[in-house]
Write a protein that holds these residues in place. Structure first.
Motif, PDB file in Angstrom:
ATOM      1  N   GLU A 108     -51.328 -12.418 -96.627  1.00 18.46           N
ATOM      2  CA  GLU A 108     -50.388 -12.467 -97.750  1.00 18.46           C
ATOM      3  C   GLU A 108     -50.108 -11.059 -98.285  1.00 18.46           C
ATOM      4  O   GLU A 108     -48.945 -10.691 -98.509  1.00 18.46           O
ATOM      5  CB  GLU A 108     -50.950 -13.356 -98.858  1.00 18.46           C
ATOM      6  N   VAL A 109     -51.162 -10.270 -98.481  1.00 13.41           N
ATOM      7  CA  VAL A 109     -50.963  -8.901 -98.974  1.00 13.41           C
ATOM      8  C   VAL A 109     -50.187  -8.083 -97.944  1.00 13.41           C
ATOM      9  O   VAL A 109     -49.263  -7.319 -98.297  1.00 13.41           O
ATOM     10  CB  VAL A 109     -52.323  -8.240 -99.282  1.00 13.41           C
ATOM     11  N   LEU A 110     -50.547  -8.225 -96.689  1.00 14.73           N
ATOM     12  CA  LEU A 110     -49.854  -7.480 -95.645  1.00 14.73           C
ATOM     13  C   LEU A 110     -48.391  -7.903 -95.555  1.00 14.73           C
ATOM     14  O   LEU A 110     -47.485  -7.066 -95.383  1.00 14.73           O
ATOM     15  CB  LEU A 110     -50.559  -7.707 -94.304  1.00 14.73           C
ATOM     16  N   ASN A 111     -48.152  -9.199 -95.702  1.00 12.95           N
ATOM     17  CA  ASN A 111     -46.780  -9.697 -95.658  1.00 12.95           C
ATOM     18  C   ASN A 111     -45.956  -9.134 -96.815  1.00 12.95           C
ATOM     19  O   ASN A 111     -44.778  -8.777 -96.647  1.00 12.95           O
ATOM     20  CB  ASN A 111     -46.800 -11.223 -95.704  1.00 12.95           C
ATOM     21  N   ASN A 112     -46.572  -9.034 -97.988  1.00 11.65           N
ATOM     22  CA  ASN A 112     -45.872  -8.438 -99.128  1.00 11.65           C
ATOM     23  C   ASN A 112     -45.507  -6.980 -98.865  1.00 11.65           C
ATOM     24  O   ASN A 112     -44.414  -6.515 -99.205  1.00 11.65           O
ATOM     25  CB  ASN A 112     -46.730  -8.536-100.392  1.00 11.65           C
ATOM     26  N   SER A 113     -46.450  -6.232 -98.260  1.00 10.18           N
ATOM     27  CA  SER A 113     -46.174  -4.825 -97.965  1.00 10.18           C
ATOM     28  C   SER A 113     -45.046  -4.695 -96.951  1.00 10.18           C
ATOM     29  O   SER A 113     -44.143  -3.857 -97.099  1.00 10.18           O
ATOM     30  CB  SER A 113     -47.437  -4.150 -97.421  1.00 10.18           C
ATOM     31  N   ILE A 114     -45.090  -5.530 -95.921  1.00 10.47           N
ATOM     32  CA  ILE A 114     -44.060  -5.446 -94.885  1.00 10.47           C
ATOM     33  C   ILE A 114     -42.679  -5.770 -95.454  1.00 10.47           C
ATOM     34  O   ILE A 114     -41.677  -5.115 -95.127  1.00 10.47           O
ATOM     35  CB  ILE A 114     -44.410  -6.402 -93.722  1.00 10.47           C
ATOM     36  N   LYS A 115     -42.609  -6.760 -96.343  1.00 16.76           N
ATOM     37  CA  LYS A 115     -41.317  -7.208 -96.858  1.00 16.76           C
ATOM     38  C   LYS A 115     -40.775  -6.315 -97.961  1.00 16.76           C
ATOM     39  O   LYS A 115     -39.556  -6.085 -98.047  1.00 16.76           O
ATOM     40  CB  LYS A 115     -41.443  -8.639 -97.387  1.00 16.76           C
ATOM     41  N   HIS A 116     -41.676  -5.789 -98.813  1.00 21.52           N
ATOM     42  CA  HIS A 116     -41.205  -5.114-100.022  1.00 21.52           C
ATOM     43  C   HIS A 116     -41.479  -3.607-100.042  1.00 21.52           C
ATOM     44  O   HIS A 116     -40.705  -2.867-100.639  1.00 21.52           O
ATOM     45  CB  HIS A 116     -41.843  -5.757-101.258  1.00 21.52           C
ATOM     46  N   ALA A 117     -42.578  -3.184 -99.409  1.00 22.30           N
ATOM     47  CA  ALA A 117     -42.860  -1.746 -99.425  1.00 22.30           C
ATOM     48  C   ALA A 117     -42.009  -1.006 -98.410  1.00 22.30           C
ATOM     49  O   ALA A 117     -41.704   0.177 -98.582  1.00 22.30           O
ATOM     50  CB  ALA A 117     -44.346  -1.501 -99.125  1.00 22.30           C
ATOM     51  N   PHE A 118     -41.648  -1.695 -97.333  1.00 21.44           N
ATOM     52  CA  PHE A 118     -40.845  -1.061 -96.273  1.00 21.44           C
ATOM     53  C   PHE A 118     -39.608  -1.911 -96.031  1.00 21.44           C
ATOM     54  O   PHE A 118     -39.509  -2.653 -95.050  1.00 21.44           O
ATOM     55  CB  PHE A 118     -41.667  -0.937 -94.983  1.00 21.44           C
ATOM     56  N   PRO A 119     -38.634  -1.847 -96.921  1.00 27.17           N
ATOM     57  CA  PRO A 119     -37.457  -2.727 -96.813  1.00 27.17           C
ATOM     58  C   PRO A 119     -36.584  -2.363 -95.619  1.00 27.17           C
ATOM     59  O   PRO A 119     -36.603  -1.234 -95.125  1.00 27.17           O
ATOM     60  CB  PRO A 119     -36.728  -2.494 -98.131  1.00 27.17           C
ATOM     61  N   GLU A 120     -35.828  -3.386 -95.164  1.00 27.72           N
ATOM     62  CA  GLU A 120     -34.814  -3.214 -94.115  1.00 27.72           C
ATOM     63  C   GLU A 120     -35.396  -2.611 -92.845  1.00 27.72           C
ATOM     64  O   GLU A 120     -34.768  -1.787 -92.189  1.00 27.72           O
ATOM     65  CB  GLU A 120     -33.669  -2.336 -94.640  1.00 27.72           C
ATOM     66  N   GLY A 121     -36.631  -2.996 -92.504  1.00 22.70           N
ATOM     67  CA  GLY A 121     -37.216  -2.600 -91.222  1.00 22.70           C
ATOM     68  C   GLY A 121     -37.637  -1.156 -91.139  1.00 22.70           C
ATOM     69  O   GLY A 121     -37.810  -0.634 -90.021  1.00 22.70           O
ATOM     70  N   SER A 122     -37.785  -0.489 -92.277  1.00 27.69           N
ATOM     71  CA  SER A 122     -38.204   0.910 -92.223  1.00 27.69           C
ATOM     72  C   SER A 122     -39.661   1.004 -91.792  1.00 27.69           C
ATOM     73  O   SER A 122     -40.448   0.079 -91.955  1.00 27.69           O
ATOM     74  CB  SER A 122     -38.023   1.560 -93.608  1.00 27.69           C
ATOM     75  N   SER A 123     -40.037   2.153 -91.225  1.00 27.51           N
ATOM     76  CA  SER A 123     -41.400   2.354 -90.736  1.00 27.51           C
ATOM     77  C   SER A 123     -42.324   2.710 -91.888  1.00 27.51           C
ATOM     78  O   SER A 123     -41.886   3.146 -92.959  1.00 27.51           O
ATOM     79  CB  SER A 123     -41.433   3.455 -89.680  1.00 27.51           C
ATOM     80  N   GLY A 124     -43.601   2.522 -91.686  1.00 24.53           N
ATOM     81  CA  GLY A 124     -44.583   2.855 -92.702  1.00 24.53           C
ATOM     82  C   GLY A 124     -45.987   2.650 -92.181  1.00 24.53           C
ATOM     83  O   GLY A 124     -46.210   2.368 -90.993  1.00 24.53           O
ATOM     84  N   GLU A 125     -46.939   2.767 -93.083  1.00 26.33           N
ATOM     85  CA  GLU A 125     -48.347   2.669 -92.691  1.00 26.33           C
ATOM     86  C   GLU A 125     -49.110   1.878 -93.750  1.00 26.33           C
ATOM     87  O   GLU A 125     -48.899   2.047 -94.950  1.00 26.33           O
ATOM     88  CB  GLU A 125     -48.944   4.065 -92.544  1.00 26.33           C
ATOM     89  N   VAL A 126     -49.989   1.023 -93.263  1.00 26.10           N
ATOM     90  CA  VAL A 126     -50.868   0.249 -94.146  1.00 26.10           C
ATOM     91  C   VAL A 126     -52.300   0.487 -93.685  1.00 26.10           C
ATOM     92  O   VAL A 126     -52.605   0.401 -92.491  1.00 26.10           O
ATOM     93  CB  VAL A 126     -50.540  -1.260 -94.091  1.00 26.10           C
ATOM     94  N   ARG A 127     -53.160   0.801 -94.628  1.00 20.78           N
ATOM     95  CA  ARG A 127     -54.585   0.998 -94.316  1.00 20.78           C
ATOM     96  C   ARG A 127     -55.384  -0.177 -94.897  1.00 20.78           C
ATOM     97  O   ARG A 127     -55.304  -0.449 -96.098  1.00 20.78           O
ATOM     98  CB  ARG A 127     -55.088   2.321 -94.894  1.00 20.78           C
ATOM     99  N   LEU A 128     -56.120  -0.821 -94.031  1.00 19.27           N
ATOM    100  CA  LEU A 128     -56.948  -1.967 -94.435  1.00 19.27           C
ATOM    101  C   LEU A 128     -58.413  -1.593 -94.240  1.00 19.27           C
ATOM    102  O   LEU A 128     -58.827  -1.223 -93.144  1.00 19.27           O
ATOM    103  CB  LEU A 128     -56.585  -3.196 -93.596  1.00 19.27           C
ATOM    104  N   THR A 129     -59.184  -1.702 -95.307  1.00 19.11           N
ATOM    105  CA  THR A 129     -60.602  -1.344 -95.267  1.00 19.11           C
ATOM    106  C   THR A 129     -61.433  -2.484 -95.842  1.00 19.11           C
ATOM    107  O   THR A 129     -61.125  -2.988 -96.927  1.00 19.11           O
ATOM    108  CB  THR A 129     -60.877  -0.059 -96.067  1.00 19.11           C
ATOM    109  N   LEU A 130     -62.471  -2.886 -95.105  1.00 17.27           N
ATOM    110  CA  LEU A 130     -63.441  -3.851 -95.613  1.00 17.27           C
ATOM    111  C   LEU A 130     -64.803  -3.184 -95.536  1.00 17.27           C
ATOM    112  O   LEU A 130     -65.283  -2.853 -94.453  1.00 17.27           O
ATOM    113  CB  LEU A 130     -63.431  -5.139 -94.778  1.00 17.27           C
ATOM    114  N   GLU A 131     -65.414  -2.973 -96.702  1.00 19.36           N
ATOM    115  CA  GLU A 131     -66.656  -2.216 -96.756  1.00 19.36           C
ATOM    116  C   GLU A 131     -67.618  -2.844 -97.752  1.00 19.36           C
ATOM    117  O   GLU A 131     -67.204  -3.614 -98.630  1.00 19.36           O
ATOM    118  CB  GLU A 131     -66.355  -0.762 -97.168  1.00 19.36           C
ATOM    119  N   PRO A 132     -68.913  -2.533 -97.628  1.00 14.93           N
ATOM    120  CA  PRO A 132     -69.879  -3.071 -98.592  1.00 14.93           C
ATOM    121  C   PRO A 132     -69.642  -2.474 -99.972  1.00 14.93           C
ATOM    122  O   PRO A 132     -69.307  -1.299-100.120  1.00 14.93           O
ATOM    123  CB  PRO A 132     -71.235  -2.633 -98.027  1.00 14.93           C
ATOM    124  N   ALA A 133     -69.825  -3.306-100.976  1.00 13.33           N
ATOM    125  CA  ALA A 133     -69.813  -2.838-102.363  1.00 13.33           C
ATOM    126  C   ALA A 133     -71.213  -3.069-102.947  1.00 13.33           C
ATOM    127  O   ALA A 133     -72.150  -3.387-102.216  1.00 13.33           O
ATOM    128  CB  ALA A 133     -68.745  -3.587-103.167  1.00 13.33           C
TER     129      ALA A 133
END
Length: 334
Positions: free
Chosen positions: A247-272
């Motif tokens: 869901e978060v990734l889908n939001n970034s793809i649709k709204h952070a990079f509109p009209e098929g523009s390129s971009g980068e998403v960093r996903l991190t899962l780490e101990p807290a």
């Protein structure tokens, strides 16, 4: 087929006790044959020894049964085959001994084979019973998971219905978004609930889910960089986590990079701290700055869904839109 307890198949399991029974029964058979000597006509030297061998093989197994057979042969030869109290070997004596030995061998092997077969049947029935119990458990677990997923779909559709009621002109866009989310949810469901997936490490699971999300959204130009620890998660919680990620990734793809523009998403899962995990998904898109007044409206549904998933995980969610969008979710491990 009814199951027989193993104790009735072969009551004596210890070697020492088994061989002690073999010796004891051979002695008892000798005493009984001696006591019945005056009651029997000549020519029955093995009468009491056959039952002794059979009982020994049944209660103690092949080895003790063979020992009882050997002792019985020697005892009957020495005490009850003329001339008595000697080991004289003649053709008739040899024939009688060979007959006794052949019958003993057949009896011992037959009883041992039947016992092994019985033990195999008992073990097979135990395995089948365990498999049946496991299948019942898996079925109940699957029902629970499907019910949870349907509840998530129902909640999402209710949110989108309210959105359509407020703004009817976006109905088609909302329905397309719902169709995309449900398709992606189905793909994630098939991936995680595949029995073979239980052996796949969590980072690889995340990579597969991210690839599914990019494929559904057609976001080949968006690069997703993944760094995740292999934390132990129950399948239900892993499903919720994967849906949150998509869901978060889908939001970034649709709204952070509109009209098929390129971009980068960093996903991190780490101990807290304190046995918790921290999921961070950050894009370098246009963010939530005041200059993009329409972005919060588009992201409202996605934000509600991600908050719902974070709540299911028992975690907290924070969103920072000052430089791209950074979503941080902290939740308990396990």
């Amino acid at each position: 087929m009814p199951a027989f307890p193993r104790t009735l198949v072969r009551p004596l399991r210890g070697k020492l006790s088994g061989y002690a029974v073999a010796i004891g029964l051979a002695i008892i058979a000798t005493i009984l044959r001696q006591a019945a000597d005056n009651l029997l006509p000549p020519g029955f030297p093995f009468l009491t020894f056959f039952p002794a061998v059979i009982v020994t093989a049944f209660v103690a197994g092949r080895g003790p049964g063979a020992l009882c057979g050997v002792l019985s042969l020697l005892s009957s030869w020495y005490f009850f085959i003329p001339p008595a109290n000697t080991f004289v070997l003649s053709a008739p004596v040899a024939t009688a001994l060979l007959f006794f030995a052949a019958v003993v061998i057949v009896d011992v092997l037959l009883i041992d084979g039947l016992q092994q077969r019985q033990e195999q049947l008992v073990e097979s029935q135990r395995q089948l019973s365990a498999m049946a119990d496991q299948q019942t458990l898996l079925f109940q677990e699957l029902q629970h998971r499907v019910a949870n997923n349907l509840a998530s779909v129902s909640s999402m559709l209710r949110i989108q219905r309210r959105q359509i009621e407020r703004t009817p002109e976006i109905a088609l866009t909302v329905l397309e978004s719902a169709d995309q989310r449900i398709e992606l949810m189905g793909r994630v469901h098939r991936q995680l609930y595949n029995p073979a997936a239980r052996e796949i490490p969590l980072p690889e699971q995340i990579e597969n889910v991210v690839a599914q999300a990019q494929d559904v959204a057609g976001a080949e130009d968006v690069k997703v960089i993944i760094s995740a620890v292999d934390a132990p998660l129950a399948v239900d919680r892993m499903m919720t986590l994967m849906l949150l990620i998509t869901e978060v990734l889908n939001n970034s793809i649709k709204h952070a990079f509109p009209e098929g523009s390129s971009g980068e998403v960093r996903l991190t899962l780490e101990p807290a701290s304190h046995g918790r995990l921290r999921l961070t998904i950050a894009d370098n898109g246009r963010g939530l700055s005041p200059g993009h007044a329409d972005v919060p409206r588009h992201r409202g549904l996605g934000t509600a869904i991600t908050k719902g998933f974070a709540t299911q995980l028992g975690g907290t969610i924070t969103v920072d839109g000052s430089n791209g969008v950074r979503t941080i979710v902290e939740f308990p491990e396990g």
